[in-house]
Design an enzyme around this catalytic site. Structure first.
Site, PDB file in Angstrom:
ATOM      1  CD  GLN A 245      -2.772  -0.903   2.590  1.00  0.00           C
ATOM      2  OE1 GLN A 245      -2.803  -1.808   3.394  1.00  0.00           O
ATOM      3  NE2 GLN A 245      -3.438   0.226   2.766  1.00  0.00           N
ATOM      4  CG  HIS A 246       0.306   3.454   2.449  1.00  0.00           C
ATOM      5  ND1 HIS A 246      -0.923   4.002   2.702  1.00  0.00           N
ATOM      6  CD2 HIS A 246       0.471   2.458   3.370  1.00  0.00           C
ATOM      7  CE1 HIS A 246      -1.481   3.369   3.729  1.00  0.00           C
ATOM      8  NE2 HIS A 246      -0.658   2.423   4.145  1.00  0.00           N
TER       9      HIS A 246
ATOM     10  CG  ASP B 285       0.260  -5.457   1.151  1.00  0.00           C
ATOM     11  OD1 ASP B 285      -0.437  -4.598   1.716  1.00  0.00           O
ATOM     12  OD2 ASP B 285       1.497  -5.538   1.311  1.00  0.00           O
TER      13      ASP B 285
HETATM   14  O1  LIG Z   1       1.616   0.211   4.874  1.00  0.00           O
HETATM   15  C1  LIG Z   1       1.090  -0.871   5.066  1.00  0.00           C
HETATM   16  C2  LIG Z   1      -0.314  -0.956   5.543  1.00  0.00           C
HETATM   17  O2  LIG Z   1      -0.905   0.285   5.783  1.00  0.00           O
HETATM   18  C3  LIG Z   1       1.874  -2.117   4.803  1.00  0.00           C
HETATM   19  O3  LIG Z   1       1.212  -3.254   5.280  1.00  0.00           O
HETATM   20  C4  LIG Z   1       2.205  -2.221   3.334  1.00  0.00           C
HETATM   21  O4  LIG Z   1       1.026  -2.512   2.611  1.00  0.00           O
HETATM   22  C5  LIG Z   1       3.334  -3.201   3.049  1.00  0.00           C
HETATM   23  O5  LIG Z   1       2.970  -4.510   3.323  1.00  0.00           O
HETATM   24  P1  LIG Z   1       3.940  -5.790   3.339  1.00  0.00           P
HETATM   25  O6  LIG Z   1       4.870  -5.687   2.189  1.00  0.00           O
HETATM   26  O7  LIG Z   1       4.596  -5.826   4.664  1.00  0.00           O
HETATM   27  O8  LIG Z   1       2.979  -6.957   3.189  1.00  0.00           O
END
Ligand SMILES: O=C(CO)[C@@H](O)[C@H](O)COP(=O)(O)O
Ligand SMILES: Nc1ncnc2c1ncn2[C@@H]1O[C@H](COP(=O)(O)OP(=O)(O)O)[C@@H](O)[C@H]1O
Length: 459
Positions: A71-72, A221
């Protein structure tokens, strides 16, 4: 048999599963690494996707594909579709000051929670855009459109510039409650509003690949994992990947003015209140390096030390921290004595410290009125036997562990099957049973961690 593929373009790697659209049986998998670091050239994600798809046997016999992604991440594109600068990822904390400024400028955390369901910290795209406008004005001026990692990959696959509710809800300029962009907040961040991807409905396809594979909307994700696990209200997921996340699905939107819980949307038309820490599986990777062992030995060592590691307490802020919002914090080891200065105690303290951050997250979620009838543990670090056995002592409740699998990629595959089927609800694939881990709670550990967590040095 109709096959669908799901992609998890996560922080450390790209994972692909190919599954039977009807039963969900996984027939093939593939994986490829992502480059290290908190900024990345989106071309590297495309190359990893290509490699992982190839490893999973390609798409020739696949009818539909979905992409879930970290995300983000801020992907800035110029008017002719070129990437303006490397993407800043969710775990890049350089925009922490920009986040503080934006929160103040809108009138405080409550105003943000009301506007977009979340109080932005450095992870949120909107703060990265403010950082860009202040620190790289030329790059900001060249930015004609902005999207997220999964949007970028979906665009490259289909030519369609789209996103979904789940991932849009992590930008800080899309409101889950009102189901729409807040371009005024984008303007607040950048002084103007670049073009944004169209937000698709949950089962609406983005388009087709050049060879005709249907591509679903994709999602973030964590939303992908929720779909892959088929969770319902009352199910809380603790995901121990690069990030640590604690989340559930909810029928109503959430707006936590404390900023601890992000009020995201999910990938089915519902909501996904979530707490995220910057420090999870990589804390254990660091512990293996410190101790000169592999993960199996780390697990064995940790289980050979007593609960609470005889007072040795590790605060795991190795990448700064997001919840609590301590972007400049560093990690610390407290309570060191001659009798607990052993590899086993340090191994246990690392696992306990990582889990304490998530247990605090679970409490924040419960304060939002969320039910936790079941706690499910997933992600790379959930492969560790010690993590699975220690988790119930830290959370003070049983923990359920599904068979090791790529639940984000499976969720993306569920979404692809849903886009194919055009049914009102996503398909529910039967999954083999969950293993329950139970242990006596050890509250003294959380109390000691609470004392230690604010006593750390800043970078
Ligand atoms: O920033 C967040 C949720 O807000 C993280 O969960 C990212 O989405 C990255 O996820 P992973 O690579 O650790 O699964
Ligand atoms: N048996 C294990 N014990 C602890 N950590 C593990 C184990 N296996 C993998 N990991 C860690 O899990 C992380 C990868 O998890 P994953 O959920 O795939 O992350 P992401 O999706 O964020 O890229 C890596 O840091 C890896 O070292």
């Amino acid at each position: 048999m109709t096959l669908v593929a799901g992609v998890d373009s996560s922080t450390q790697s790209c994972k692909v599963v190919v599954a039977d659209a009807e039963t969900g049986e996984i027939t093939r998998v593939g994986q490829a690494p992502h480059p290290d670091g908190t900024e990345a050239d989106p071309a590297a994600w495309l190359a990893a996707l290509d490699e992982a798809l190839h490893a999973a046997g390609g798409l020739d016999d696949v009818a539909a594909l979905g992409v879930a992604g970290q995300q983000h991440g801020m992907v800035c594109l110029s008017g002719d579709g070129e990437v303006v600068r490397p993407a800043l990822l969710w775990n890049d904390t350089r925009s922490a000051g920009a986040a503080d400024d934006l929160v103040a400028e809108l009138g405080g955390p409550g105003k943000w929670a009301e506007a977009v369901g979340s109080v932005p910290v450095a992870s949120f795209t909107v703060t990265k855009l403010r950082w860009l406008a202040s620190h790289e004005p030329e790059a900001a001026a060249r930015t004609a459109s902005v999207c997220l990692p999964h949007d970028y990959l979906t665009w490259k696959l289909t030519g369609a510039f789209t996103t979904d509710r789940g991932d849009a809800s992590g930008t800080g300029y899309w409101s889950p409650a009102d189901d729409g962009y807040r371009t005024d907040l984008l303007e607040l961040a950048m002084g103007r509003a670049p073009a944004l991807p169209r937000v698709l409905a949950p089962a609406e396809p983005a388009g087709r690949t050049a060879s005709g594979v249907l591509v679903s909307a994709g999602t973030g994700d964590n939303m992908g994992a929720a779909l892959g696990l088929g969770i319902r209200p009352g199910d809380v997921v603790v995901s121990l990947g690069t990030s640590g996340t604690v989340f559930t699905v909810a029928e109503r939107s959430c707006a936590d003015p404390s900023g601890e819980v992000a009020g995201f949307a999910d990938a089915t038309g519902r909501f996904l209140p979530l707490v995220c820490t910057l420090n999870a599986a990589r804390v254990l990777d660091a512990a293996t390096r410190l101790l000169g062992v592999d993960h199996e030995e780390l697990s064995r060592l940790a289980l050979s030390a007593p609960p609470g590691a005889d007072g040795l307490t590790l605060v795991p802020y190795l990448e700064g921290e997001r919840t609590p919002n301590r972007p400049d914090a560093t990690g610390a080891v407290h309570g060191l004595r001659l009798d607990n200065a052993t590899p086993a105690h340090l191994a246990r303290a690392a696992i306990e410290g990582m889990l304490c951050g998530l247990a605090d997250g679970l409490e924040s979620l419960l304060r939002q009125g969320v039910r936790a009838d079941r706690v499910l543990l997933i992600g790379g670090a959930a492969r560790s036997d010690a993590v699975r056995r220690i988790a119930p002592t830290v959370f003070g409740r049983p923990v359920l562990v599904p068979p090791a699998g790529e639940y984000v990629a499976e969720g993306a595959a569920v979404q692809a099957a849903w886009a194919l089927s055009e049914t009102p609800e996503p398909p529910r694939w039967e999954r083999p049973g969950l293993t329950t881990y139970e242990a006596d709670p050890y509250p003294a550990l959380r109390e000691r961690y609470a004392e230690a967590r604010d006593r750390v040095l800043d970078r």
